[in-house]
Design an enzyme around this catalytic site. Structure first.
Site, PDB file in Angstrom:
ATOM      1  N   GLU A   1       0.819  -1.204   0.000  1.00 16.84           N
ATOM      2  CA  GLU A   1       0.000   0.000   0.000  1.00 16.84           C
ATOM      3  C   GLU A   1       0.855   1.257   0.000  1.00 16.84           C
ATOM      4  O   GLU A   1       1.967   1.277   0.528  1.00 16.84           O
ATOM      5  CB  GLU A   1      -0.961  -0.002   1.185  1.00 16.84           C
ATOM      6  CG  GLU A   1      -0.295  -0.066   2.537  1.00 16.84           C
ATOM      7  CD  GLU A   1      -1.324  -0.033   3.672  1.00 16.84           C
ATOM      8  OE1 GLU A   1      -2.082  -1.010   3.807  1.00 16.84           O
ATOM      9  OE2 GLU A   1      -1.369   0.968   4.393  1.00 16.84           O
TER      10      GLU A   1
ATOM     11  N   CYS B   1       3.848   8.489   0.237  1.00 15.90           N
ATOM     12  CA  CYS B   1       4.371   7.632   1.306  1.00 15.90           C
ATOM     13  C   CYS B   1       4.481   6.218   0.747  1.00 15.90           C
ATOM     14  O   CYS B   1       3.480   5.631   0.343  1.00 15.90           O
ATOM     15  CB  CYS B   1       3.424   7.674   2.497  1.00 15.90           C
ATOM     16  SG  CYS B   1       3.868   6.532   3.811  1.00 15.90           S
TER      17      CYS B   1
ATOM     18  N   CYS C   1       6.459  -6.814   7.537  1.00 17.46           N
ATOM     19  CA  CYS C   1       7.593  -6.277   8.302  1.00 17.46           C
ATOM     20  C   CYS C   1       7.916  -7.288   9.402  1.00 17.46           C
ATOM     21  O   CYS C   1       7.038  -7.990   9.892  1.00 17.46           O
ATOM     22  CB  CYS C   1       7.201  -4.940   8.920  1.00 17.46           C
ATOM     23  SG  CYS C   1       8.528  -4.141   9.834  1.00 17.46           S
TER      24      CYS C   1
ATOM     25  N   CYS D   1       6.815  -4.241  16.128  1.00 20.79           N
ATOM     26  CA  CYS D   1       6.382  -3.172  17.048  1.00 20.79           C
ATOM     27  C   CYS D   1       4.936  -3.448  17.513  1.00 20.79           C
ATOM     28  O   CYS D   1       4.082  -3.852  16.715  1.00 20.79           O
ATOM     29  CB  CYS D   1       6.472  -1.808  16.376  1.00 20.79           C
ATOM     30  SG  CYS D   1       8.161  -1.363  15.935  1.00 20.79           S
TER      31      CYS D   1
ATOM     32  N   CYS E   1       1.817  -1.622  15.632  1.00 25.88           N
ATOM     33  CA  CYS E   1       1.854  -1.395  14.178  1.00 25.88           C
ATOM     34  C   CYS E   1       1.178  -2.528  13.413  1.00 25.88           C
ATOM     35  O   CYS E   1       1.444  -3.708  13.653  1.00 25.88           O
ATOM     36  CB  CYS E   1       3.299  -1.249  13.718  1.00 25.88           C
ATOM     37  SG  CYS E   1       3.450  -0.901  11.969  1.00 25.88           S
TER      38      CYS E   1
ATOM     39  N   SER F   1      12.206   6.862   7.384  1.00 28.99           N
ATOM     40  CA  SER F   1      11.857   6.584   8.776  1.00 28.99           C
ATOM     41  C   SER F   1      12.330   5.189   9.168  1.00 28.99           C
ATOM     42  O   SER F   1      12.079   4.221   8.452  1.00 28.99           O
ATOM     43  CB  SER F   1      10.337   6.695   8.941  1.00 28.99           C
ATOM     44  OG  SER F   1       9.973   6.413  10.264  1.00 28.99           O
TER      45      SER F   1
ATOM     46  N   LEU G   1      11.069   6.724  17.784  1.00 31.60           N
ATOM     47  CA  LEU G   1      11.587   6.618  19.148  1.00 31.60           C
ATOM     48  C   LEU G   1      10.543   5.969  20.056  1.00 31.60           C
ATOM     49  O   LEU G   1      10.760   4.922  20.629  1.00 31.60           O
ATOM     50  CB  LEU G   1      11.929   8.034  19.637  1.00 31.60           C
ATOM     51  CG  LEU G   1      13.130   8.208  20.542  1.00 31.60           C
ATOM     52  CD1 LEU G   1      14.375   7.597  19.944  1.00 31.60           C
ATOM     53  CD2 LEU G   1      13.337   9.699  20.817  1.00 31.60           C
ATOM     54  N   HIS G   2       9.406   6.651  20.195  1.00 24.47           N
ATOM     55  CA  HIS G   2       8.226   6.137  20.909  1.00 24.47           C
ATOM     56  C   HIS G   2       8.403   5.856  22.398  1.00 24.47           C
ATOM     57  O   HIS G   2       7.434   5.484  23.054  1.00 24.47           O
ATOM     58  CB  HIS G   2       7.675   4.872  20.229  1.00 24.47           C
ATOM     59  CG  HIS G   2       7.379   5.053  18.760  1.00 24.47           C
ATOM     60  ND1 HIS G   2       6.923   6.234  18.213  1.00 24.47           N
ATOM     61  CD2 HIS G   2       7.482   4.184  17.719  1.00 24.47           C
ATOM     62  CE1 HIS G   2       6.755   6.080  16.910  1.00 24.47           C
ATOM     63  NE2 HIS G   2       7.092   4.857  16.584  1.00 24.47           N
TER      64      HIS G   2
ATOM     65  N   CYS H   1      -0.469   2.565   9.105  1.00 23.08           N
ATOM     66  CA  CYS H   1       0.350   1.658   8.298  1.00 23.08           C
ATOM     67  C   CYS H   1      -0.206   0.255   8.261  1.00 23.08           C
ATOM     68  O   CYS H   1      -0.455  -0.347   9.284  1.00 23.08           O
ATOM     69  CB  CYS H   1       1.745   1.546   8.879  1.00 23.08           C
ATOM     70  SG  CYS H   1       2.334   3.030   9.643  1.00 23.08           S
TER      71      CYS H   1
HETATM   72  N1  SAH Z   1       9.633   0.904   9.851  1.00 22.38           N
HETATM   73  C1  SAH Z   1       9.783   2.322   9.804  1.00 22.38           C
HETATM   74  C2  SAH Z   1       8.720   3.025   8.965  1.00 22.38           C
HETATM   75  C3  SAH Z   1       7.347   2.632   9.228  1.00 22.38           C
HETATM   76  S1  SAH Z   1       6.010   3.448   9.836  1.00 22.38           S
HETATM   77  C4  SAH Z   1       9.779   2.888  11.205  1.00 22.38           C
HETATM   78  O1  SAH Z   1       9.609   2.137  12.139  1.00 22.38           O
HETATM   79  O2  SAH Z   1      10.045   4.073  11.355  1.00 22.38           O
HETATM   80  C5  SAH Z   1       6.107   5.103  10.061  1.00 22.38           C
HETATM   81  C6  SAH Z   1       5.806   5.526  11.492  1.00 22.38           C
HETATM   82  O3  SAH Z   1       4.475   5.200  11.925  1.00 22.38           O
HETATM   83  C7  SAH Z   1       6.745   4.894  12.501  1.00 22.38           C
HETATM   84  O4  SAH Z   1       7.175   5.878  13.394  1.00 22.38           O
HETATM   85  C8  SAH Z   1       5.841   3.896  13.194  1.00 22.38           C
HETATM   86  O5  SAH Z   1       6.332   3.563  14.457  1.00 22.38           O
HETATM   87  C9  SAH Z   1       4.526   4.647  13.228  1.00 22.38           C
HETATM   88  N2  SAH Z   1       3.342   3.837  13.467  1.00 22.38           N
HETATM   89  C10 SAH Z   1       3.110   2.552  13.177  1.00 22.38           C
HETATM   90  N3  SAH Z   1       1.876   2.164  13.564  1.00 22.38           N
HETATM   91  C11 SAH Z   1       1.304   3.257  14.091  1.00 22.38           C
HETATM   92  C12 SAH Z   1       0.031   3.514  14.664  1.00 22.38           C
HETATM   93  N4  SAH Z   1      -0.882   2.553  14.763  1.00 22.38           N
HETATM   94  N5  SAH Z   1      -0.204   4.757  15.112  1.00 22.38           N
HETATM   95  C13 SAH Z   1       0.728   5.734  15.019  1.00 22.38           C
HETATM   96  N6  SAH Z   1       1.934   5.563  14.493  1.00 22.38           N
HETATM   97  C14 SAH Z   1       2.240   4.330  14.037  1.00 22.38           C
END
Ligand code: SAH
Length: 342
Positions: free
Chosen positions: A84, A97, A104, A108, A111, A188, A212-213, A330
């Protein structure tokens, strides 16, 4: 597949077929415009026949339009994999994007992309295809490009597919191609430390965005498995190296999960962690993914925390949510399309 090749490789390919050199330019231009073979009027039928197995093919499995101008597409690739991509409309232009992998394997906790693990890496051409798709939708051509920015923030972990992503970055920024400056591209990553160094040392200068989160390793390990491999200290050291090499300000993404990482204490820690760095923090109220059971903070809470960070000397904004009505987070659309196919 022809989209994996740069202009020089297309020239070599055309020469290897015994064709005149001007055909390379015609063919390359047709690819950048994402024309199907039967839409190309200036190439002879015999030549099309010769190249048909090397040409690209894809199908649109779903194409959604949001009220706010966001578009999301699920593209079915030649092998049946579905990926997508999203088009975002801003005042200054259009951002695409892109996904970099089918699925993946980073795992996480919040995600949707990682729900069924990694299927396979995308090739450079398959990543490029996503940008060309929306450029075509917008009426763009080789000479008049409509897409202004690209973010590698779709499904997949770009630095887990380094070689193809590096090749994609070269293709998309090539003078003969769409010629999108690396300054207008954001990559990212959840923080694959060795490949952050590699990106810097290979001479790329895209905007580096770090997911980072969490402001400490202990909490980060509970939501991001990659934190078991690399500490925040390692990640930030790699960011410093990237900044030294490129002079580009680092962007940190911090998805706000209610009661998990959105406390005052967390934000104080975050400010302390980033103090003194040339960076920006993007706060994103977590997009709820049904399967995951984690709930996003309110936008209001986001604004409070952004203000707090600013008062502690850290530049911060709350990310605008776009395309919520078309499954913005995502991996959600891909999962639905795959689910319907199953
Ligand atoms: N794998 C890469 C790019 C993917 S996603 C990464 O981890 O950076 C882009 C961003 O969206 C990342 O910061 C990811 O952590 C975040 N993300 C994924 N699922 C999400 C969700 N449900 N709500 C908010 N952000 C999310």
């Amino acid at each position: 597949m022809i989209l994996d090749w740069d202009y020089k490789q297309v020239q070599e390919y055309v020469a290897s077929l015994g064709e005149k050199s001007f055909r390379a330019k015609q063919l390359f231009e047709a690819c950048v415009c994402l024309k199907n073979l039967d839409e190309i009027s200036n190439l002879p039928k015999e030549l099309k026949e010769k190249i048909k197995n090397d040409y690209f093919s894809y199908e649109v499995a779903a194409h959604l339009h949001s009220k706010d101008g966001t578009q999301k597409v699920a593209i079915k690739l030649a092998d049946g994999s579905v990926i997508e991509s999203v088009l975002l409309k801003y005042k200054y232009g259009y951002t695409v994007c892109v996904s970099t992998q089918v699925g993946c394997r980073m795992g996480c906790a919040f995600c949707a992309s990682t729900l069924n693990g990694l299927v396979r890496n995308l090739t450079a051409g398959e990543i490029l295809l996503q940008v060309l798709f929306f450029n075509r939708i917008l009426g763009g051509t080789l000479k008049e490009r409509k897409v202004t920015n690209v973010v590698l923030m779709g499904c997949g972990e770009p630095l887990d597919n380094y070689d193809n992503v590096a090749k994609f970055l070269r293709l998309i920024s090539a003078k003969e191609g769409l010629n999108i400056s690396q300054r207008n591209i954001s990559l990212s990553t959840c923080g694959l430390v060795p490949n952050i160094y590699k990106l810097a040392d290979d001479g790329f200068c895209v905007t580096l965005t770090i997911s980072l989160h969490a402001p400490n390793d202990q909490l980060r390990k509970t939501i991001m498995p990659i934190a078991n491999a690399y500490s925040l200290e390692d990640v930030l050291k790699a960011c410093d190296h990237y900044f030294d090499k490129t002079g580009r300000r680092i962007c940190f993404e911090y998805s706000l999960i209610g009661g998990v990482n959105d406390t005052d204490e967390c934000i104080n820690q975050l400010a302390k962690l980033l103090r003194g760095r040339s960076c920006h923090v993007n706060l994103i109220p977590l997009n709820t993914v049904k399967e995951k059971g984690l709930v996003g903070s309110t936008r209001k809470r986001g604004y409070v925390l952004a203000e707090k960070l600013e008062s502690l000397g850290i530049s911060a904004t709350v990310r605008r949510t776009m395309g919520e009505d078309i499954e913005g987070a995502c991996g959600q659309l891909r999962n639905r399309v795959e689910g319907e196919n199953r």
